[in-house]
Design a protein around this motif. Structure first.
Motif, PDB file in Angstrom:
ATOM      1  N   ARG A  48      44.694 -30.852  22.899  1.00  0.00           N
ATOM      2  CA  ARG A  48      45.772 -30.782  23.889  1.00  0.00           C
ATOM      3  C   ARG A  48      46.797 -31.862  23.546  1.00  0.00           C
ATOM      4  O   ARG A  48      46.428 -32.962  23.153  1.00  0.00           O
ATOM      5  CB  ARG A  48      45.184 -31.016  25.283  1.00  0.00           C
ATOM      6  CG  ARG A  48      46.177 -31.142  26.403  1.00  0.00           C
ATOM      7  CD  ARG A  48      46.955 -29.920  26.683  1.00  0.00           C
ATOM      8  NE  ARG A  48      46.287 -29.011  27.590  1.00  0.00           N
ATOM      9  CZ  ARG A  48      46.795 -27.850  27.915  1.00  0.00           C
ATOM     10  NH1 ARG A  48      47.939 -27.457  27.402  1.00  0.00           N
ATOM     11  NH2 ARG A  48      46.176 -27.061  28.732  1.00  0.00           N
ATOM     12  N   ASP A  49      48.082 -31.544  23.654  1.00  0.00           N
ATOM     13  CA  ASP A  49      49.134 -32.499  23.328  1.00  0.00           C
ATOM     14  C   ASP A  49      50.197 -32.435  24.423  1.00  0.00           C
ATOM     15  O   ASP A  49      50.663 -31.349  24.760  1.00  0.00           O
ATOM     16  CB  ASP A  49      49.743 -32.161  21.960  1.00  0.00           C
ATOM     17  CG  ASP A  49      50.546 -33.301  21.404  1.00  0.00           C
ATOM     18  OD1 ASP A  49      51.567 -33.688  22.012  1.00  0.00           O
ATOM     19  OD2 ASP A  49      50.156 -33.834  20.347  1.00  0.00           O
ATOM     20  N   GLN A  50      50.563 -33.593  24.955  1.00  0.00           N
ATOM     21  CA  GLN A  50      51.537 -33.623  26.049  1.00  0.00           C
ATOM     22  C   GLN A  50      52.869 -34.252  25.656  1.00  0.00           C
ATOM     23  O   GLN A  50      53.690 -34.545  26.510  1.00  0.00           O
ATOM     24  CB  GLN A  50      50.928 -34.334  27.260  1.00  0.00           C
ATOM     25  CG  GLN A  50      49.745 -33.559  27.799  1.00  0.00           C
ATOM     26  CD  GLN A  50      49.131 -34.185  29.026  1.00  0.00           C
ATOM     27  OE1 GLN A  50      49.406 -35.312  29.381  1.00  0.00           O
ATOM     28  NE2 GLN A  50      48.280 -33.431  29.693  1.00  0.00           N
ATOM     29  N   HIS A  52      56.681 -34.203  24.241  1.00  0.00           N
ATOM     30  CA  HIS A  52      57.743 -33.252  24.546  1.00  0.00           C
ATOM     31  C   HIS A  52      58.091 -32.446  23.301  1.00  0.00           C
ATOM     32  O   HIS A  52      58.563 -32.991  22.308  1.00  0.00           O
ATOM     33  CB  HIS A  52      58.969 -33.992  25.067  1.00  0.00           C
ATOM     34  CG  HIS A  52      59.959 -33.106  25.712  1.00  0.00           C
ATOM     35  ND1 HIS A  52      61.215 -33.524  26.058  1.00  0.00           N
ATOM     36  CD2 HIS A  52      59.913 -31.798  26.089  1.00  0.00           C
ATOM     37  CE1 HIS A  52      61.886 -32.535  26.615  1.00  0.00           C
ATOM     38  NE2 HIS A  52      61.113 -31.468  26.632  1.00  0.00           N
ATOM     39  N   SER A  65      58.299 -27.666  26.235  1.00  0.00           N
ATOM     40  CA  SER A  65      56.960 -27.834  26.803  1.00  0.00           C
ATOM     41  C   SER A  65      56.443 -29.254  26.638  1.00  0.00           C
ATOM     42  O   SER A  65      56.785 -29.944  25.673  1.00  0.00           O
ATOM     43  CB  SER A  65      55.983 -26.869  26.124  1.00  0.00           C
ATOM     44  OG  SER A  65      54.715 -26.941  26.728  1.00  0.00           O
ATOM     45  N   GLN A  66      55.619 -29.651  27.564  1.00  0.00           N
ATOM     46  CA  GLN A  66      54.836 -30.873  27.464  1.00  0.00           C
ATOM     47  C   GLN A  66      53.363 -30.538  27.711  1.00  0.00           C
ATOM     48  O   GLN A  66      52.591 -31.364  28.161  1.00  0.00           O
ATOM     49  CB  GLN A  66      55.329 -31.921  28.452  1.00  0.00           C
ATOM     50  CG  GLN A  66      56.684 -32.479  28.058  1.00  0.00           C
ATOM     51  CD  GLN A  66      57.153 -33.559  28.976  1.00  0.00           C
ATOM     52  OE1 GLN A  66      57.418 -33.323  30.156  1.00  0.00           O
ATOM     53  NE2 GLN A  66      57.258 -34.763  28.432  1.00  0.00           N
ATOM     54  N   SER A  67      53.012 -29.305  27.361  1.00  0.00           N
ATOM     55  CA  SER A  67      51.653 -28.819  27.583  1.00  0.00           C
ATOM     56  C   SER A  67      51.237 -27.903  26.438  1.00  0.00           C
ATOM     57  O   SER A  67      50.915 -26.740  26.647  1.00  0.00           O
ATOM     58  CB  SER A  67      51.595 -28.072  28.920  1.00  0.00           C
ATOM     59  OG  SER A  67      50.279 -27.700  29.210  1.00  0.00           O
ATOM     60  N   THR A  68      51.263 -28.447  25.214  1.00  0.00           N
ATOM     61  CA  THR A  68      50.958 -27.644  24.031  1.00  0.00           C
ATOM     62  C   THR A  68      49.543 -27.944  23.534  1.00  0.00           C
ATOM     63  O   THR A  68      48.872 -28.853  24.018  1.00  0.00           O
ATOM     64  CB  THR A  68      51.948 -27.951  22.893  1.00  0.00           C
ATOM     65  OG1 THR A  68      51.812 -29.315  22.502  1.00  0.00           O
ATOM     66  CG2 THR A  68      53.379 -27.667  23.311  1.00  0.00           C
ATOM     67  N   TYR A  69      49.140 -27.152  22.573  1.00  0.00           N
ATOM     68  CA  TYR A  69      47.935 -27.434  21.798  1.00  0.00           C
ATOM     69  C   TYR A  69      48.350 -27.632  20.354  1.00  0.00           C
ATOM     70  O   TYR A  69      49.212 -26.913  19.851  1.00  0.00           O
ATOM     71  CB  TYR A  69      46.940 -26.270  21.862  1.00  0.00           C
ATOM     72  CG  TYR A  69      46.212 -26.158  23.172  1.00  0.00           C
ATOM     73  CD1 TYR A  69      45.171 -27.035  23.488  1.00  0.00           C
ATOM     74  CD2 TYR A  69      46.546 -25.174  24.088  1.00  0.00           C
ATOM     75  CE1 TYR A  69      44.496 -26.929  24.687  1.00  0.00           C
ATOM     76  CE2 TYR A  69      45.870 -25.067  25.296  1.00  0.00           C
ATOM     77  CZ  TYR A  69      44.849 -25.950  25.586  1.00  0.00           C
ATOM     78  OH  TYR A  69      44.186 -25.847  26.780  1.00  0.00           O
ATOM     79  N   PRO A  83      52.606 -22.718  25.410  1.00  0.00           N
ATOM     80  CA  PRO A  83      52.253 -21.684  26.388  1.00  0.00           C
ATOM     81  C   PRO A  83      53.413 -20.705  26.586  1.00  0.00           C
ATOM     82  O   PRO A  83      54.575 -21.117  26.586  1.00  0.00           O
ATOM     83  CB  PRO A  83      51.961 -22.460  27.672  1.00  0.00           C
ATOM     84  CG  PRO A  83      52.452 -23.838  27.458  1.00  0.00           C
ATOM     85  CD  PRO A  83      52.636 -24.049  25.988  1.00  0.00           C
ATOM     86  N   ASP A  86      56.362 -21.399  28.804  1.00  0.00           N
ATOM     87  CA  ASP A  86      57.353 -22.394  28.394  1.00  0.00           C
ATOM     88  C   ASP A  86      58.271 -21.888  27.279  1.00  0.00           C
ATOM     89  O   ASP A  86      59.022 -22.660  26.689  1.00  0.00           O
ATOM     90  CB  ASP A  86      56.652 -23.673  27.929  1.00  0.00           C
ATOM     91  CG  ASP A  86      55.964 -24.410  29.075  1.00  0.00           C
ATOM     92  OD1 ASP A  86      56.234 -24.082  30.250  1.00  0.00           O
ATOM     93  OD2 ASP A  86      55.146 -25.304  28.789  1.00  0.00           O
ATOM     94  N   TYR A 139      49.413 -18.019  23.217  1.00  0.00           N
ATOM     95  CA  TYR A 139      50.326 -19.133  22.967  1.00  0.00           C
ATOM     96  C   TYR A 139      51.140 -18.823  21.719  1.00  0.00           C
ATOM     97  O   TYR A 139      50.693 -18.098  20.840  1.00  0.00           O
ATOM     98  CB  TYR A 139      49.550 -20.434  22.770  1.00  0.00           C
ATOM     99  CG  TYR A 139      49.153 -21.123  24.061  1.00  0.00           C
ATOM    100  CD1 TYR A 139      49.455 -22.467  24.265  1.00  0.00           C
ATOM    101  CD2 TYR A 139      48.468 -20.452  25.062  1.00  0.00           C
ATOM    102  CE1 TYR A 139      49.091 -23.115  25.437  1.00  0.00           C
ATOM    103  CE2 TYR A 139      48.100 -21.087  26.236  1.00  0.00           C
ATOM    104  CZ  TYR A 139      48.420 -22.415  26.423  1.00  0.00           C
ATOM    105  OH  TYR A 139      48.057 -23.048  27.581  1.00  0.00           O
TER     106      TYR A 139
END
Length: 185
Positions: A48-50, A52, A65-69, A83, A86, A139
């Motif tokens: 998980r990577d937050q 930007h 996104s700030q919610s990637t893998y 996701p 986003d 994704y």
């Protein structure tokens, strides 16, 4: 529905020379705050990577996104999976084209229609990934050699060779799979 891994794919998985267990002598030593792609495992790990992440085309934001893998695989720069919520999917067009990754499964490709132009194969996704990769189902990953991909405002450079979709940033060291002669890496 999850796709089963065919036996011929399992055989292909077993043939990889490097698996992230130790760095080869030609690997660049990472500095403080850097990662070596030679420390990434095979099979790949999903993290998980937050940070930007922004994807732009023709100056227009396509994904934010700030919610990637990140998918981390030996010898390759990370690939960021965003996701679908986003991604401005109104510009993405599904293609009939697909390919098979021996770890993640069958990839679907996406083109982009923007300002009257169609850019082919700007992204891909796994709708029904192999076991272990279900978290990235649906994704979307973008090619940094076809659109501008940013991580915390840094423009990612494309992974060498044009085939792979890794994002090269200052915090990653190689050398990277993709150059001539690196197919068995």
């Amino acid at each position: 529905m999850m796709e089963e891994i065919p036996e011929w794919v399992k055989a292909a998985q077993a043939k990889w020379k490097y698996r992230g267990l130790r760095r080869p002598s030609f690997a660049i030593e990472p500095q403080s705050g850097q990662e070596s792609v030679w420390d990434y495992p095979r099979p790949p790990r999903i993290v998980r990577d937050q940070r930007h992440v922004i994807v732009r085309a023709n100056g227009r934001i396509i994904a934010d996104s700030q919610s990637t893998y990140r998918v981390l695989e030996t010898a390759s720069p990370p690939t960021f999976y965003i996701p679908p919520s986003d991604v401005g999917n109104s510009v993405l067009l599904p293609r009939a084209k697909s390919s098979l990754c021996e770890w993640k499964g069958r990839a679907q490709y996406w083109s982009m229609k923007m300002d009257g132009l169609v850019l082919e194969d700007v992204a891909w996704s796994y709708m029904n990934p192999f076991p272990g990769f279900e978290v990235i189902a649906g994704y979307i990953a973008f090619y940094p050699n076809r659109v501008d991909c940013y991580v915390n405002e840094e423009l990612a450079q494309p992974q060498p060779g044009g085939l792979y979709g890794g994002w090269v940033t200052q915090d990653i060291v190689g050398p990277y799979k993709g150059e001539p002669g690196t197919g068995s890496w």
